[in-house]
Scaffold this active site. Structure first.
Site, short mmCIF file in Angstrom:
data_model
loop_
_atom_site.label_atom_id
_atom_site.label_comp_id
_atom_site.label_asym_id
_atom_site.label_seq_id
_atom_site.Cartn_x
_atom_site.Cartn_y
_atom_site.Cartn_z
N ASP A 245 17.31 3.30 6.36
CA ASP A 245 16.77 2.42 5.33
C ASP A 245 15.89 1.40 6.06
O ASP A 245 16.36 0.73 6.97
CB ASP A 245 17.90 1.72 4.57
CG ASP A 245 17.37 0.84 3.46
OD1 ASP A 245 16.79 1.38 2.51
OD2 ASP A 245 17.55 -0.39 3.56
N ASP B 274 12.09 3.63 0.61
CA ASP B 274 12.09 3.51 2.06
C ASP B 274 13.36 4.10 2.68
O ASP B 274 13.78 3.70 3.75
CB ASP B 274 11.93 2.04 2.47
CG ASP B 274 13.06 1.17 1.93
OD1 ASP B 274 13.91 1.67 1.18
OD2 ASP B 274 13.07 -0.03 2.27
N ASP C 73 2.21 3.34 2.25
CA ASP C 73 2.24 4.81 2.21
C ASP C 73 1.92 5.40 3.58
O ASP C 73 2.54 6.38 4.02
CB ASP C 73 1.27 5.34 1.15
CG ASP C 73 1.76 5.11 -0.26
OD1 ASP C 73 2.91 4.67 -0.45
OD2 ASP C 73 0.96 5.37 -1.20
N ASN D 240 4.58 -3.68 1.61
CA ASN D 240 3.84 -3.29 0.40
C ASN D 240 3.21 -4.51 -0.27
O ASN D 240 2.07 -4.45 -0.72
CB ASN D 240 4.76 -2.57 -0.59
CG ASN D 240 4.87 -1.09 -0.33
OD1 ASN D 240 4.00 -0.50 0.32
ND2 ASN D 240 5.93 -0.48 -0.81
N HIS E 271 0.04 -1.14 -1.08
CA HIS E 271 0.78 0.12 -1.13
C HIS E 271 0.14 1.21 -0.27
O HIS E 271 0.84 2.08 0.24
CB HIS E 271 0.93 0.60 -2.58
CG HIS E 271 1.90 -0.22 -3.35
ND1 HIS E 271 3.26 -0.05 -3.27
CD2 HIS E 271 1.72 -1.25 -4.23
CE1 HIS E 271 3.88 -0.91 -4.05
NE2 HIS E 271 2.96 -1.66 -4.65
#
Length: 189
Positions: free
Chosen positions: A120, A163, A137, A128, A133
């Site tokens: 995680d 994530d 990504d 983000n 974003h």
């Protein structure tokens, strides 16, 4: 002749299919086969062979082929999408669950051990928010590629969502799992 566009194995299937149709009371047979197109590409053709009775010549067989290449491609794409994360190309949560269940059952049957690593990413949402974003990504893709590169081929790497990533390590000792976890931490630091 038509046989030069069809593999010898598929040509045999056509002959068997037509012989079966001729010898039995069935009126239709359908068989999908690969066909070499004049441009060199391979197409999937669904052949429908229909038997008609003719008072003059006995039975006549009419064969009609329908190009279903796009349909087959679309079906494969849908199946891929059902099991993979669109962003990273890794297995998704659904496929992960299926694979984990399978590996767990095999481990129990064969008295083997394995490991499950769960990752995680801390403060990923901050990336983000602050960078956008698109950058987030790109980072997820890089992490996915890193996990694949570091993992053994027998490991199953998945993106569970957001994530969160998981790696199933079948037939792995605790020491091997710890080494992999340390390697991941080192590469992602």
């Amino acid at each position: 002749p038509l046989s030069k566009f069809i593999s010898s194995d598929d040509w045999k299937k056509i002959e068997d299919n037509l012989s079966h149709l001729q010898a039995n009371n069935q009126q239709q047979e359908q068989i999908p086969l690969e066909f070499l197109h004049a441009d060199g590409s391979v197409h999937t053709i669904s052949w429908l062979h229909s038997k008609f009775s003719s008072p003059l010549e006995g039975a006549v067989i009419l064969s009609v082929g329908l190009d279903i290449t796009k349909q087959k491609h679309d079906e494969q794409q849908i199946l891929w999408m059902a099991e993979h994360d669109a962003l990273t190309g890794l297995f998704n949560r659904n496929k992960f669950t299926h694979e984990f269940t399978t590996v767990l059952q095999q481990a129990e049957q064969n008295n083997q051990q394995g490991a499950l690593l769960f990752l995680d990413l801390d403060q990923f949402q901050d990336i983000n928010v602050s960078c956008g974003h698109e950058i987030g990504d790109q980072l997820l893709k890089k992490i996915a590629n890193c996990l694949i590169k570091i993992s053994q081929k027998s490991n199953i790497v998945s993106r569970l969502g957001g994530d969160e990533f998981a790696i199933i390590c079948p037939n792995t000792t605790n020491n091997q799992a710890s080494e992999l976890a340390e390697s991941i931490a080192l590469h992602l630091a």
